[in-house]
Design a protein around this motif. Structure first.
Motif, PDB file in Angstrom:
ATOM      1  N   ARG A 135       0.837  -1.218   0.000  1.00  0.00           N
ATOM      2  CA  ARG A 135       0.000   0.000   0.000  1.00  0.00           C
ATOM      3  C   ARG A 135       0.866   1.260   0.000  1.00  0.00           C
ATOM      4  N   LYS A 136       2.108   1.102   0.440  1.00  0.00           N
ATOM      5  CA  LYS A 136       3.041   2.225   0.455  1.00  0.00           C
ATOM      6  C   LYS A 136       3.209   2.840  -0.931  1.00  0.00           C
ATOM      7  N   THR A 137       2.979   2.019  -1.965  1.00  0.00           N
ATOM      8  CA  THR A 137       3.119   2.479  -3.339  1.00  0.00           C
ATOM      9  C   THR A 137       2.221   3.684  -3.622  1.00  0.00           C
ATOM     10  N   VAL A 138       1.032   3.697  -3.027  1.00  0.00           N
ATOM     11  CA  VAL A 138       0.117   4.830  -3.239  1.00  0.00           C
ATOM     12  C   VAL A 138       0.728   6.103  -2.666  1.00  0.00           C
ATOM     13  N   ASN A 169      16.770  -2.292   1.552  1.00  0.00           N
ATOM     14  CA  ASN A 169      15.381  -2.411   1.980  1.00  0.00           C
ATOM     15  C   ASN A 169      14.649  -1.084   1.824  1.00  0.00           C
ATOM     16  N   SER A 170      13.494  -0.986   2.463  1.00  0.00           N
ATOM     17  CA  SER A 170      12.665   0.220   2.344  1.00  0.00           C
ATOM     18  C   SER A 170      12.610   0.977   3.667  1.00  0.00           C
ATOM     19  N   GLN A 171      13.640   0.853   4.506  1.00  0.00           N
ATOM     20  CA  GLN A 171      13.564   1.375   5.868  1.00  0.00           C
ATOM     21  C   GLN A 171      14.370   2.638   6.116  1.00  0.00           C
ATOM     22  N   ASN A 172      15.321   2.960   5.253  1.00  0.00           N
ATOM     23  CA  ASN A 172      16.101   4.185   5.435  1.00  0.00           C
ATOM     24  C   ASN A 172      16.749   4.524   4.108  1.00  0.00           C
ATOM     25  N   LEU A 207       8.340   1.259  -6.789  1.00  0.00           N
ATOM     26  CA  LEU A 207       7.248   0.289  -6.806  1.00  0.00           C
ATOM     27  C   LEU A 207       7.570  -0.943  -5.962  1.00  0.00           C
ATOM     28  N   ILE A 208       6.679  -1.279  -5.036  1.00  0.00           N
ATOM     29  CA  ILE A 208       6.825  -2.480  -4.212  1.00  0.00           C
ATOM     30  C   ILE A 208       5.877  -3.549  -4.745  1.00  0.00           C
ATOM     31  N   PRO A 209       6.387  -4.722  -5.117  1.00  0.00           N
ATOM     32  CA  PRO A 209       5.519  -5.780  -5.643  1.00  0.00           C
ATOM     33  C   PRO A 209       4.537  -6.260  -4.576  1.00  0.00           C
ATOM     34  N   ALA A 210       3.377  -6.690  -5.011  1.00  0.00           N
ATOM     35  CA  ALA A 210       2.295  -7.033  -4.083  1.00  0.00           C
ATOM     36  C   ALA A 210       2.248  -8.502  -3.707  1.00  0.00           C
ATOM     37  N   SER A 211       2.787  -9.398  -4.550  1.00  0.00           N
ATOM     38  CA  SER A 211       2.622 -10.830  -4.283  1.00  0.00           C
ATOM     39  C   SER A 211       3.642 -11.435  -3.326  1.00  0.00           C
ATOM     40  N   THR A 261       5.796  -9.804   3.097  1.00  0.00           N
ATOM     41  CA  THR A 261       6.289  -8.524   3.604  1.00  0.00           C
ATOM     42  C   THR A 261       7.797  -8.541   3.811  1.00  0.00           C
ATOM     43  N   ARG A 262       8.357  -9.684   4.208  1.00  0.00           N
ATOM     44  CA  ARG A 262       9.790  -9.792   4.473  1.00  0.00           C
ATOM     45  C   ARG A 262      10.606 -10.004   3.192  1.00  0.00           C
ATOM     46  N   VAL A 263       9.928 -10.157   2.069  1.00  0.00           N
ATOM     47  CA  VAL A 263      10.610 -10.397   0.798  1.00  0.00           C
ATOM     48  C   VAL A 263      10.397  -9.259  -0.189  1.00  0.00           C
ATOM     49  N   CYS A 264       9.246  -8.605  -0.157  1.00  0.00           N
ATOM     50  CA  CYS A 264       8.836  -7.706  -1.246  1.00  0.00           C
ATOM     51  C   CYS A 264       9.819  -6.564  -1.494  1.00  0.00           C
ATOM     52  N   ASP A 265      10.304  -5.900  -0.430  1.00  0.00           N
ATOM     53  CA  ASP A 265      11.197  -4.764  -0.672  1.00  0.00           C
ATOM     54  C   ASP A 265      12.591  -5.217  -1.101  1.00  0.00           C
ATOM     55  N   ILE A 266      13.016  -6.431  -0.698  1.00  0.00           N
ATOM     56  CA  ILE A 266      14.311  -6.944  -1.141  1.00  0.00           C
ATOM     57  C   ILE A 266      14.263  -7.324  -2.613  1.00  0.00           C
ATOM     58  N   TRP A 267      13.195  -8.000  -3.027  1.00  0.00           N
ATOM     59  CA  TRP A 267      13.032  -8.319  -4.449  1.00  0.00           C
ATOM     60  C   TRP A 267      12.957  -7.031  -5.265  1.00  0.00           C
ATOM     61  N   ARG A 268      12.217  -6.042  -4.740  1.00  0.00           N
ATOM     62  CA  ARG A 268      12.160  -4.729  -5.407  1.00  0.00           C
ATOM     63  C   ARG A 268      13.568  -4.154  -5.580  1.00  0.00           C
ATOM     64  N   GLY A 269      14.407  -4.278  -4.552  1.00  0.00           N
ATOM     65  CA  GLY A 269      15.756  -3.724  -4.612  1.00  0.00           C
ATOM     66  C   GLY A 269      16.631  -4.389  -5.656  1.00  0.00           C
ATOM     67  N   TYR A 270      16.591  -5.706  -5.738  1.00  0.00           N
ATOM     68  CA  TYR A 270      17.388  -6.399  -6.752  1.00  0.00           C
ATOM     69  C   TYR A 270      16.880  -6.082  -8.162  1.00  0.00           C
ATOM     70  N   TRP A 271      15.566  -6.067  -8.331  1.00  0.00           N
ATOM     71  CA  TRP A 271      14.950  -5.688  -9.616  1.00  0.00           C
ATOM     72  C   TRP A 271      15.408  -4.289 -10.028  1.00  0.00           C
ATOM     73  N   ALA A 272      15.395  -3.360  -9.081  1.00  0.00           N
ATOM     74  CA  ALA A 272      15.773  -1.974  -9.377  1.00  0.00           C
ATOM     75  C   ALA A 272      17.246  -1.858  -9.732  1.00  0.00           C
ATOM     76  N   GLN A 273      18.102  -2.593  -9.026  1.00  0.00           N
ATOM     77  CA  GLN A 273      19.536  -2.503  -9.315  1.00  0.00           C
ATOM     78  C   GLN A 273      19.847  -2.929 -10.746  1.00  0.00           C
ATOM     79  N   ARG A 274      19.224  -4.027 -11.167  1.00  0.00           N
ATOM     80  CA  ARG A 274      19.496  -4.462 -12.537  1.00  0.00           C
ATOM     81  C   ARG A 274      19.042  -3.418 -13.559  1.00  0.00           C
TER      82      ARG A 274
END
Length: 522
Positions: A82-85, A218-221, A233-237, A240-253
């Motif tokens: 929901r943070k995406t909004v 992560n999405s904490q600082n 963008l944070i993936p929804a599927s 909670t303990r995985v979504c921001d890390i997957w987002r980070g690796y996706w973004a780096q590439r």
């Protein structure tokens, strides 16, 4: 896109985005008062209906639905996504910089240590494939959540390049107190009833991570500059303990496609984690333990089609990750709507650069292959860096007029207890390493040719470009002996230079002080 009248007058170029299910926490109240920043708080099903606090823009679920963002329809309730909004809200209201965090994190310096300028001097990691920011900042036995477990025990390189770079588009500050580590660490190395109080080296310089190297963030600082807003963008599927890390690796590439990268900064926040079950965390982190290696192998080999725009690459990678079951097809559709929302808000699509000339499967991109937009100066300095595990009052820099590296053990004995950060500077790195390996701890070394001491000040200039977070500098030659019991009397906000003169013409003290306000570090 028409926004509700209640938010029509809200505007700022710097936004903080937080989501919470609690009443205003002390950390949220603190962030609401940071000068020059606006705070938007994203609510969810468990958030108190009457949530409010001065200087905060609160988005209830009803508010979020009324904003008209198409991607909101694919973000489930009761989800961290929901943070995406909130990100879209900030962009719609003038954001050029966005800082994201959680309701149990507190910035220590009012967000001043992040770098907003387009370019910066700093050090770029020269290792292959993985970078552990906790090791860089003086905690060699720790690893951040999402770091591949199979690589935790590997010996990393300590080699870096000092140069003038494009400022990292995404900047993660490490966090003191109870930093972001996985449940395996907490269950095996922490007492359940105790509060972690981890400290990192606050004086160490930031580290930039180049293309070809991954590091979990992560999405904490985390600070996002404008050209990386698409990466919020944070993936929804995923959990909670995985979504921001997957987002980070996706973004780096994807950052490699625009000449961008991630940078890690010394501790500028503190966290006291909300109480919860570590066993529950472990269950939610299962994909981090068993799928991270597969994800990084996939991302390393992935290539975006020639001729595609950058946004086309973003949507293509999201679809490919869904096809490989790293997340669901819903997240591929969410990405499409997210890009559509960004375009409707007037967000400028980053320009794609030429990338991917290496053969598929390459594990590392040599420095000469780095995107041209990243490196801004032709001159670069090779160096070895090791952080201190305690907070130093200042930095001590030792220059060798000639490589008399056999004196290292004596210099460490005299000055090591007073200066946890010592940078040794000289020529011939191989000879230095030969003498340094007999010492009980690793040493930071910068390879600089200073012409037998005639250009000794060049070393000091290069050390200052590393951007250590210090109050002052002490710089001496290897032919100077200081009275170490007087060091504590030296003001920290000065630049101190001690060296032997070429010819001593009088009985005046050899050491002399040089003060230069523009060179002092506050």
């Amino acid at each position: 896109m028409r926004l509700p009248d209640k938010f029509s007058t809200v505007s700022s170029d710097r936004w903080i985005v937080v989501t919470t299910i609690f009443d205003p926490t002390p950390d949220i109240k603190f962030m609401a008062e940071i000068p020059g920043w606006k705070l938007v708080v994203v609510g969810d099903t468990k958030t108190p209906k009457d949530w409010r606090h001065p200087n905060c823009e609160f988005l209830s679920l009803e508010d979020q639905r009324s904003l008209g963002f198409e991607s909101e329809s694919l973000v489930p309730e009761g989800s961290y996504a929901r943070k995406t909004v909130g990100y879209l809200f900030a962009i719609a209201h003038g954001a050029t910089v966005i800082y994201e965090t959680d309701d149990d994190n507190r910035p220590l310096d009012n967000l001043k240590s992040f770098i907003i300028d387009p370019t910066m001097w700093g050090i770029l990691y020269r290792g292959e494939r993985l970078f552990n920011p906790y090791r860089h900042f003086g905690q060699p036995t720790l690893w951040p959540r999402g770091y591949p477990l199979g690589s935790v025990g590997e010996k990393p390189t300590s080699e870096y390049l000092l140069n003038h770079w494009k400022t990292p588009s995404i900047q993660q500050g490490v966090v003191n107190g109870d930093p972001d580590m996985d449940a395996i660490f907490r269950l095996t190395r922490k007492q359940t009833s105790s509060q972690l109080n981890v400290t990192f080296d606050v004086r160490a310089p930031p580290a930039l991570v180049p293309a070809g190297v991954f590091s979990p963030f992560n999405s904490q600082n985390t600070l996002f500059l404008y050209d990386a807003f698409w990466a919020l963008l944070i993936p929804a599927s995923p959990t909670t303990r995985v979504c921001d890390i997957w987002r980070g690796y996706w973004a780096q590439r994807l950052l490699w496609e625009i000449g961008g990268n991630v940078g890690f900064f010394p501790p500028n926040a503190v966290q006291k984690r909300n109480v919860h079950s570590y066993l529950s965390d472990a269950k939610e982190e299962t994909d981090l333990y068993f799928q991270t290696e597969r994800l990084l192998n996939f991302l390393t080999k992935w290539r975006c089609g020639t001729g595609l725009t950058f946004f086309a690459c973003v949507t293509q990678l999201s679809a490919d990750m869904a096809h490989r079951n790293f997340w669901k097809e819903r997240d591929a559709r969410l990405t499409n709507l997210w890009i559509k929302d960004l375009v409707s808000l007037g967000y400028k699509e980053p320009q794609r650069i030429c990338f991917g000339s290496l053969k598929d499967g390459a594990q590392h991109i040599p420095e000469e292959k780095l995107p041209n937009q990243t490196r801004l100066a032709d001159h670069q300095v090779n160096l070895t860096f090791w952080a201190a595990e305690q907070t130093p009052p200042q930095i001590y820099s030792q220059v060798f007029n000639y490589p008399h590296y056999e004196n290292l053990q004596f210099l460490e004995t005299m000055y090591g207890m007073h200066f946890p950060h010592i940078v040794y500077c000289g020529a011939n790195k191989d000879i230095f390493n030969t003498h340094a390996k007999i010492l009980p701890k690793p040493l930071t070394f910068m390879e600089v040719d200073h012409n037998d001491g005639w250009f000794f000040q060049h070393c000091l200039i290069q050390v200052m470009k590393m951007q250590f977070r210090v109050d002052g500098y002490l710089f001496i030659g290897d032919d100077v002996l200081l009275n170490v019991w007087n060091i504590h009397k030296m003001p920290l906000n000065k630049l101190w230079v001690y060296r032997a003169p070429v010819v001593q013409l009088s009985k005046k003290p050899v050491g002399h002080r040089v003060e230069h306000p523009k060179l002092s570090v506050e």
